[in-house]
Design an enzyme around this catalytic site. Structure first.
Site, PDB file in Angstrom:
ATOM      1  N   THR A  40       0.816  -1.209   0.000  1.00 42.26           N
ATOM      2  CA  THR A  40       0.000   0.000   0.000  1.00 42.26           C
ATOM      3  C   THR A  40       0.840   1.245   0.000  1.00 42.26           C
ATOM      4  O   THR A  40       2.009   1.224   0.354  1.00 42.26           O
ATOM      5  CB  THR A  40      -0.805  -0.024   1.314  1.00 42.26           C
ATOM      6  OG1 THR A  40      -1.686  -1.113   1.251  1.00 42.26           O
ATOM      7  CG2 THR A  40      -1.584   1.236   1.536  1.00 42.26           C
ATOM      8  N   ASP A  56      -3.973   4.672  -1.687  1.00 45.26           N
ATOM      9  CA  ASP A  56      -4.205   4.110  -3.013  1.00 45.26           C
ATOM     10  C   ASP A  56      -5.319   3.083  -2.872  1.00 45.26           C
ATOM     11  O   ASP A  56      -5.912   2.949  -1.804  1.00 45.26           O
ATOM     12  CB  ASP A  56      -2.922   3.482  -3.570  1.00 45.26           C
ATOM     13  CG  ASP A  56      -2.607   2.170  -2.894  1.00 45.26           C
ATOM     14  OD1 ASP A  56      -2.456   1.151  -3.587  1.00 45.26           O
ATOM     15  OD2 ASP A  56      -2.538   2.148  -1.648  1.00 45.26           O
ATOM     16  N   ARG A  58      -5.229  -0.422  -4.260  1.00 42.04           N
ATOM     17  CA  ARG A  58      -4.924  -1.776  -4.753  1.00 42.04           C
ATOM     18  C   ARG A  58      -4.736  -2.742  -3.579  1.00 42.04           C
ATOM     19  O   ARG A  58      -3.996  -2.446  -2.647  1.00 42.04           O
ATOM     20  CB  ARG A  58      -3.644  -1.735  -5.582  1.00 42.04           C
ATOM     21  CG  ARG A  58      -3.157  -3.105  -6.011  1.00 42.04           C
ATOM     22  CD  ARG A  58      -1.863  -3.020  -6.767  1.00 42.04           C
ATOM     23  NE  ARG A  58      -2.075  -2.551  -8.132  1.00 42.04           N
ATOM     24  CZ  ARG A  58      -1.108  -2.499  -9.051  1.00 42.04           C
ATOM     25  NH1 ARG A  58       0.096  -2.877  -8.737  1.00 42.04           N
ATOM     26  NH2 ARG A  58      -1.358  -2.070 -10.258  1.00 42.04           N
ATOM     27  N   LYS A  72      -9.310   1.911   1.572  1.00 47.34           N
ATOM     28  CA  LYS A  72      -8.345   1.765   2.651  1.00 47.34           C
ATOM     29  C   LYS A  72      -8.497   2.835   3.726  1.00 47.34           C
ATOM     30  O   LYS A  72      -7.806   2.792   4.738  1.00 47.34           O
ATOM     31  CB  LYS A  72      -6.926   1.829   2.083  1.00 47.34           C
ATOM     32  CG  LYS A  72      -6.678   0.708   1.106  1.00 47.34           C
ATOM     33  CD  LYS A  72      -5.244   0.614   0.689  1.00 47.34           C
ATOM     34  CE  LYS A  72      -5.127  -0.347  -0.474  1.00 47.34           C
ATOM     35  NZ  LYS A  72      -3.776  -0.497  -0.961  1.00 47.34           N
ATOM     36  N   GLY A  86      -1.090  -3.282   5.423  1.00 50.49           N
ATOM     37  CA  GLY A  86      -0.749  -4.566   6.016  1.00 50.49           C
ATOM     38  C   GLY A  86      -1.775  -5.598   5.602  1.00 50.49           C
ATOM     39  O   GLY A  86      -2.304  -5.552   4.504  1.00 50.49           O
ATOM     40  N   SER A 168       4.140  -0.246   1.679  1.00 53.98           N
ATOM     41  CA  SER A 168       5.294  -0.547   0.832  1.00 53.98           C
ATOM     42  C   SER A 168       5.693   0.669   0.003  1.00 53.98           C
ATOM     43  O   SER A 168       6.853   0.832  -0.365  1.00 53.98           O
ATOM     44  CB  SER A 168       4.986  -1.737  -0.074  1.00 53.98           C
ATOM     45  OG  SER A 168       3.833  -1.462  -0.834  1.00 53.98           O
ATOM     46  N   ASP A 205       5.839   2.039  -6.926  1.00 50.46           N
ATOM     47  CA  ASP A 205       5.826   0.860  -6.063  1.00 50.46           C
ATOM     48  C   ASP A 205       4.885  -0.170  -6.678  1.00 50.46           C
ATOM     49  O   ASP A 205       3.774   0.162  -7.085  1.00 50.46           O
ATOM     50  CB  ASP A 205       5.352   1.252  -4.660  1.00 50.46           C
ATOM     51  CG  ASP A 205       5.151   0.044  -3.779  1.00 50.46           C
ATOM     52  OD1 ASP A 205       4.100  -0.034  -3.113  1.00 50.46           O
ATOM     53  OD2 ASP A 205       6.031  -0.826  -3.771  1.00 50.46           O
ATOM     54  N   SER A 208       1.371  -0.906  -4.891  1.00 43.13           N
ATOM     55  CA  SER A 208       0.305   0.094  -4.874  1.00 43.13           C
ATOM     56  C   SER A 208      -0.120   0.388  -6.284  1.00 43.13           C
ATOM     57  O   SER A 208       0.676   0.299  -7.213  1.00 43.13           O
ATOM     58  CB  SER A 208       0.794   1.397  -4.243  1.00 43.13           C
ATOM     59  OG  SER A 208       1.557   1.145  -3.113  1.00 43.13           O
TER      60      SER A 208
END
Lengths: 273, 254
Positions: A40, A56, A58, A72, A86, A168, A205, A208
């Site tokens: 994330t 984000d 995903r 999220k 997480g 991440s 990243d 995400s």
């Protein structure tokens, strides 16, 4: 294991009884099921009048994108929202649980919830599970004492910061914040900076992606901008749409009304009080 | 080979270079298993007239900042600039190899000199070969240069992955500097803008990489030649009001 004649009630907290069994199974070659992680980018920012949270959308399951547009940013209280990174189940469960605890507390005290209340409840829960509840959270809100922004790590430690990133994609987003944050941002500047940080996470990243969600909380007012930006639209969509060329042939039509076949009889007494 | 001398056992071990570094226990002490003295990130970009490369001057020994005067960017021949992150001793070994290469090239005395593409290719072969013998040179190298008007910038990692690009970053720079470079790099950057962009990246690295120090060098290579700047430090800002007393409004939090 000692044989005790008295039945001891189970103590609270995590029970480690099955850990030995799990280790033995993994040694024998069993693959443990993988978790649905949210890999994330989540960020939070304090601006002039309040807090802006961004995330984000995903959700990943290993290398596969499980949900292209998940939410999220979780509701905690009318004036407090929490972004979660997480394991998806852990963030959902923990935020839901603390959200209901906060509501009960509001009924009892008759006051608006404070951000540090949510912080302490989350921190206590996560610490007692020693990091096994894999939830990394960015908690933000505006209460009677002002705007607050906190990060909570899976082991239970917290930070109070003017700008924070987790997940991440946190380094990609943090590089944008470190380069461009200044004090006294206006609402529009803050939203632009948060969107830029999330986009940096989305494009740099792999964990995400998809869209940008934003939540702006000010004194007495909140705005949840779901899918504020959609920088990854579907590129090739057929303009014709879908149509099935051959229509199924109707050979025979027979209609049997069912109501006439059912007999309803009143039997038995009324329910006992 | 054992030699019994006056009742005392003296054992000689002959270094065995049979290439089978993985299985041979004695050869284990001869191959790189972990890095010891390491340099942190390098950030480099192509700009209008050539290549700009920035690095700090620190060498960490584990978690200690042991050396604060290491030059991690060096000129190679007339046309190239080499920057390295990772094990410093392996970087010095690579410089020795390249010295030999450039010397041999000069001895030909044919008016031609090694360009950045050739040096990059040579380094890729060396790194990949060492990785195949399970004895890597623990570095990520950045190679930039200009020859005959053509600007070149490439990177080789310790496992032999090599590619060229308009902007590269190693180590922590991968995560912190790349997003900034991807967003703000343009093909026609002037020298001042290029330096400003590199300083932006190095500042973020200084804030967020624990092995970075505030003493950096920026090296420039153009058709005319190489210039490595004197070491200098960046201005940092620590005076955000919100950091002064962060938990003032949240008693009980830390």
């Amino acid at each position: 294991m000692t044989q005790s004649g008295v039945d001891v009630p189970p103590k609270g907290g995590f029970s480690f009884d099955l850990c030995k069994r799990n280790d033995m199974l993994i040694q024998k070659g069993l693959k443990a099921p993988s978790f649905l992680k949210t890999g994330t980018t989540i960020v939070g920012l304090i601006f002039k009048d309040g807090v802006i949270l961004g995330a984000d959308t995903r959700a990943t399951e290993g290398p596969i994108v499980a949900d292209k547009n998940c939410e999220k940013i979780h509701y905690m209280a009318p004036n407090i929202y929490c972004c979660g990174a997480g394991t998806a189940a852990d963030t959902e469960a923990v935020t839901d649980m603390v959200s209901s605890q906060l509501r009960l507390h509001r009924y009892q005290t008759g006051r608006d919830s404070r951000v540090i209340t949510a912080l302490t409840l989350l921190k206590k829960h996560l610490f007692s599970y020693q990091g096994h509840v894999s939830a990394a959270l960015v908690l933000g809100g505006v209460d009677i004492t002002g705007p607050h922004l906190h990060t909570i790590y899976p082991h239970g430690s917290t930070d109070t910061l003017p700008f924070a990133t987790m997940g991440s994609g946190s380094l990609a987003a943090m590089s944008v914040f470190e380069a461009k944050y200044k004090e006294g941002l206006t609402r529009d500047e803050g939203i632009k900076l948060v969107a830029e940080a999330i986009c940096s996470g989305i494009f740099n990243d792999l964990g995400s992606g998809s869209n940008v969600d934003i939540c702006v909380i000010t004194k007495g007012h909140k705005e949840y901008l779901r899918n504020y930006m959609e920088p990854n639209p579907r590129t090739y969509v057929s303009s014709k749409g879908y149509s099935f060329t051959k229509k199924t042939e109707v050979l025979r039509t027979k209609i049997t009304p069912l109501m006439e076949r059912v007999e309803i009889t009143e039997v038995g007494e009324a329910m006992e009080e | 080979m054992l030699l019994i001398l006056w009742g005392v056992l003296i054992q000689f071990t002959i270094p065995i270079d049979n290439g089978d570094a993985l299985k041979n226990a004695e050869a284990d002490s001869q191959r790189t298993l972990y890095p010891y003295v390491t340099g942190t990130s390098i950030v480099a970009i192509k700009y209008k007239d050539g290549v700009l490369m920035a690095s700090d001057m620190g060498g960490s020994y584990g978690s200690t900042l042991r050396y604060k005067n290491i030059e991690r960017v060096k000129a190679i021949g007339k046309h190239s600039l080499l920057g390295a992150s990772g094990e410093i001793s392996d970087f010095q070994e690579i410089l020795r190899y390249l010295d030999e290469l450039v010397l041999n090239d000069n001895m030909w005395d044919d008016g031609n000199s090694l360009g950045p593409k050739e040096v990059h290719n040579y380094l890729t072969r060396v790194m990949y070969n060492r990785r195949n013998k399970f004895n890597p040179l623990w570095n990520t190298l950045v190679l930039g240069g200009v020859k005959n008007g053509e600007i070149y910038l490439g990177m080789v990692s310790m496992i032999g992955v090599s590619f060229e690009d308009n902007h590269v970053a190693t180590g922590f720079g991968n995560h912190l500097a790349r997003p900034i470079l991807r967003d703000e790099w343009r093909a026609d950057l002037s020298f001042e803008d290029g330096v400003k962009l590199l300083e932006k990246c190095m500042r973020v690295l200084l804030y967020r990489d624990r092995s970075a120090i505030n003493k950096l060098q920026i090296a420039k290579i153009t058709e005319e030649g190489v210039t490595v700047s004197q070491p200098y430090s960046l201005k940092t800002f620590w005076e955000f009001q919100a950091f002064h007393n962060p938990t003032a409004g949240a008693q009980g939090s830390w």
